[in-house]
Design a protein around this motif. Structure first.
Motif, PDB file in Angstrom:
ATOM      1  N   ILE A  79       0.803  -1.278  -0.066  1.00  0.00           N
ATOM      2  CA  ILE A  79      -0.054  -0.029   0.027  1.00  0.00           C
ATOM      3  C   ILE A  79       0.916   1.318   0.055  1.00  0.00           C
ATOM      4  N   SER A  80       0.634   2.149  -0.957  1.00  0.00           N
ATOM      5  CA  SER A  80       1.586   3.309  -1.038  1.00  0.00           C
ATOM      6  C   SER A  80       0.952   4.609  -0.497  1.00  0.00           C
ATOM      7  N   VAL A  81      -0.352   4.547  -0.136  1.00  0.00           N
ATOM      8  CA  VAL A  81      -1.139   5.583   0.567  1.00  0.00           C
ATOM      9  C   VAL A  81      -2.283   5.050   1.596  1.00  0.00           C
ATOM     10  N   LEU A  82      -2.314   5.832   2.756  1.00  0.00           N
ATOM     11  CA  LEU A  82      -3.093   5.329   3.774  1.00  0.00           C
ATOM     12  C   LEU A  82      -3.652   6.681   4.078  1.00  0.00           C
ATOM     13  N   VAL A  83      -5.021   6.697   3.965  1.00  0.00           N
ATOM     14  CA  VAL A  83      -5.972   8.079   4.474  1.00  0.00           C
ATOM     15  C   VAL A  83      -6.831   7.261   5.556  1.00  0.00           C
ATOM     16  N   ASN A  84      -6.266   7.844   6.856  1.00  0.00           N
ATOM     17  CA  ASN A  84      -7.047   7.542   7.912  1.00  0.00           C
ATOM     18  C   ASN A  84      -8.210   8.463   8.180  1.00  0.00           C
ATOM     19  N   ASN A  85      -9.520   8.053   7.413  1.00  0.00           N
ATOM     20  CA  ASN A  85     -10.474   9.095   7.635  1.00  0.00           C
ATOM     21  C   ASN A  85     -11.927   8.598   8.387  1.00  0.00           C
ATOM     22  N   ALA A  86     -11.954   7.139   8.885  1.00  0.00           N
ATOM     23  CA  ALA A  86     -13.028   6.887   9.506  1.00  0.00           C
ATOM     24  C   ALA A  86     -13.157   7.573  10.836  1.00  0.00           C
ATOM     25  N   GLY A  87     -14.453   7.958  11.130  1.00  0.00           N
ATOM     26  CA  GLY A  87     -14.633   8.698  12.242  1.00  0.00           C
ATOM     27  C   GLY A  87     -16.303   8.971  12.630  1.00  0.00           C
ATOM     28  N   THR A  88     -16.258   9.577  13.685  1.00  0.00           N
ATOM     29  CA  THR A  88     -17.657   9.604  14.234  1.00  0.00           C
ATOM     30  C   THR A  88     -17.636  10.921  15.245  1.00  0.00           C
ATOM     31  N   ALA A  89     -18.839  11.716  15.193  1.00  0.00           N
ATOM     32  CA  ALA A  89     -18.867  12.789  15.855  1.00  0.00           C
ATOM     33  C   ALA A  89     -20.114  12.926  16.692  1.00  0.00           C
ATOM     34  N   PRO A 122       5.131  -0.313   8.198  1.00  0.00           N
ATOM     35  CA  PRO A 122       6.451  -1.164   8.108  1.00  0.00           C
ATOM     36  C   PRO A 122       6.621  -1.528   6.487  1.00  0.00           C
ATOM     37  N   GLY A 123       5.789  -1.799   5.750  1.00  0.00           N
ATOM     38  CA  GLY A 123       5.628  -1.917   4.265  1.00  0.00           C
ATOM     39  C   GLY A 123       6.284  -0.810   3.613  1.00  0.00           C
ATOM     40  N   MET A 124       5.697   0.394   4.121  1.00  0.00           N
ATOM     41  CA  MET A 124       6.047   1.716   3.397  1.00  0.00           C
ATOM     42  C   MET A 124       7.511   1.785   3.643  1.00  0.00           C
ATOM     43  N   LEU A 125       8.032   1.773   4.943  1.00  0.00           N
ATOM     44  CA  LEU A 125       9.306   2.102   5.297  1.00  0.00           C
ATOM     45  C   LEU A 125      10.317   1.286   4.810  1.00  0.00           C
ATOM     46  N   GLU A 126       9.930  -0.131   4.430  1.00  0.00           N
ATOM     47  CA  GLU A 126      10.593  -1.093   3.705  1.00  0.00           C
ATOM     48  C   GLU A 126      10.970  -0.925   2.150  1.00  0.00           C
ATOM     49  N   ARG A 127       9.844  -0.107   1.742  1.00  0.00           N
ATOM     50  CA  ARG A 127      10.080   0.239   0.125  1.00  0.00           C
ATOM     51  C   ARG A 127      10.525   1.630   0.057  1.00  0.00           C
ATOM     52  N   ASP A 128      10.486   2.288   1.299  1.00  0.00           N
ATOM     53  CA  ASP A 128      11.047   3.631   1.307  1.00  0.00           C
ATOM     54  C   ASP A 128      10.146   4.653   0.662  1.00  0.00           C
ATOM     55  N   GLU A 129       8.739   4.398   0.608  1.00  0.00           N
ATOM     56  CA  GLU A 129       8.007   5.076   0.204  1.00  0.00           C
ATOM     57  C   GLU A 129       6.564   5.055   0.697  1.00  0.00           C
ATOM     58  N   GLY A 130       5.928   6.302   0.730  1.00  0.00           N
ATOM     59  CA  GLY A 130       4.564   5.922   1.449  1.00  0.00           C
ATOM     60  C   GLY A 130       3.972   7.334   1.898  1.00  0.00           C
ATOM     61  N   ARG A 131       2.787   7.521   1.937  1.00  0.00           N
ATOM     62  CA  ARG A 131       2.041   8.594   2.177  1.00  0.00           C
ATOM     63  C   ARG A 131       0.950   8.308   3.199  1.00  0.00           C
ATOM     64  N   VAL A 132       1.140   8.911   4.554  1.00  0.00           N
ATOM     65  CA  VAL A 132      -0.135   8.688   5.323  1.00  0.00           C
ATOM     66  C   VAL A 132      -1.032  10.061   5.629  1.00  0.00           C
ATOM     67  N   VAL A 133      -2.106  10.007   5.463  1.00  0.00           N
ATOM     68  CA  VAL A 133      -2.741  11.413   5.646  1.00  0.00           C
ATOM     69  C   VAL A 133      -4.113  11.068   6.494  1.00  0.00           C
ATOM     70  N   PHE A 134      -4.044  11.854   7.735  1.00  0.00           N
ATOM     71  CA  PHE A 134      -5.131  11.606   8.711  1.00  0.00           C
ATOM     72  C   PHE A 134      -6.005  12.687   8.637  1.00  0.00           C
ATOM     73  N   VAL A 135      -7.405  12.298   8.799  1.00  0.00           N
ATOM     74  CA  VAL A 135      -8.427  13.300   8.427  1.00  0.00           C
ATOM     75  C   VAL A 135      -8.701  13.787   9.993  1.00  0.00           C
ATOM     76  N   ALA A 136      -8.270  14.833  10.390  1.00  0.00           N
ATOM     77  CA  ALA A 136      -8.465  15.467  11.711  1.00  0.00           C
ATOM     78  C   ALA A 136      -9.687  16.234  11.707  1.00  0.00           C
TER      79      ALA A 136
END
Ligand SMILES: NC(=O)c1ccc[n+]([C@@H]2O[C@H](COP(=O)([O-])OP(=O)(O)OC[C@H]3O[C@@H](n4cnc5c(N)ncnc54)[C@H](OP(=O)(O)O)[C@@H]3O)[C@@H](O)[C@H]2O)c1
Length: 254
Positions: A79-89, A122-136
């Motif tokens: 996985i190259s990009v993870l968007v942490n978006n699930a949420g509740t309010a 860990p997979g992103m670091l192993e491949r030395d590429e990746g994006r994690v975006v958090f929806v705060a």
């Protein structure tokens, strides 16, 4: 990170900001995997994406289940990009905030993101590429009335995103956050109807009251948030790490 090779995971991809992000990234050529609980909504998302020729699949996943999240991550592969978006309010004055409400917010808005990021980083670091975006949220930066659980969970999410950023410094991975004000989504619709019920106003009046809290005088559209996520997830954002992009028309400046 070549655009054409990217596989993207969007948690909470079936609705609102997550759904807009799924379509935005898929239109840009990514293969997108949407996560959610509701198989019907995910199937409808897949059908609509297919009708537009987009490469979107979905997985039903209970993100509260630590081993289920790890099994999902193992199964997803690269996985190259993870968007942490699930949420509740759900708002409540502090004396009316039950432990269940408090824990639900911390679990859905923060622990899910922690588990997914821990599994996929860990997979992103192993491949030395990746994006994690958090929806705060703007609630990651400021306190507001009747939202202690939500606000605490989004502050925690921001802390998580910054800690991940610190850990990946010097690698090809980045971790950033978007912080929108009120966005036109089903989550906001639910807030509007609760506000209308509580205050005896019409839903349109309740929505207008939320819109007036923004200098824009309107709600933000999910696609505006998705565009910011798309930028932070892009190869050209490789120099941006540990940042929080507020999307609120300038109502808060930091
Ligand atoms: N709307 C706003 O004004 C606003 C402003 C700032 C930040 N945000 C943030 O943006 C994110 C998305 O919000 P939204 O407005 O787009 O909300 P939404 O339309 O209600 O969508 C929420 C998504 O999260 C998923 N989800 C919720 N609880 C879950 C759980 N326990 N397990 C797995 N998935 C779960 C839902 O999927 P299922 O129900 O199918 O599981 C749905 O896809 C949230 O983190 C929210 O805090 C929203």
């Amino acid at each position: 990170m070549a655009d054409s090779e990217r596989r993207v995971v969007v948690s909470g991809g079936s609705s609102g900001i997550g759904r807009a992000t799924v379509f935005t990234l898929a239109k840009e050529g990514d293969e997108v995997i949407a996560l959610g609980r509701d198989s019907g909504r995910l199937a409808a998302l897949e059908r609509r994406a297919r009708a537009h020729g987009l490469n979107v699949t979905s997985r039903v996943c209970d993100l509260t289940d630590e081993s289920a999240v790890q099994a999902l991550a193992d199964d997803l592969g690269e996985i190259s990009v993870l968007v942490n978006n699930a949420g509740t309010a759900q708002g409540a004055p502090l004396p009316g905030t039950s432990l269940e409400l408090w824990e639900r917010h911390l679990s859905t808005n923060t622990t899910f993101a922690f588990l997914l990021t821990r599994a996929l980083l860990p997979g992103m670091l192993e491949r030395d590429e990746g994006r994690v975006v958090f929806v705060a949220s703007t609630a990651a930066h400021t306190g507001s009335r009747y939202a202690a659980a939500y606000t605490a969970s989004k502050h925690a999410m921001l802390g998580l995103a910054r800690s991940v950023a610190a850990e990946v410094v010097g690698t090809g991975v980045t971790s950033n956050t978007v912080c929108p004000a009120f966005v036109r989504t089903p989550l906001t619709e639910r807030s509007v109807s609760r506000l209308a019920q509580r205050t005896g106003r019409e839903p349109e009046q309740a929505e207008a009251a939320l819109a007036r809290t923004s200098p824009l005088g309107r709600l933000i559209e999910p696609e505006e948030v998705a565009a910011a996520i798309s930028y932070l997830a892009s190869p050209l954002a490789r120099a941006v790490n540990g940042q929080s992009l507020t999307i609120d028309g300038g109502g808060t400046q930091r």
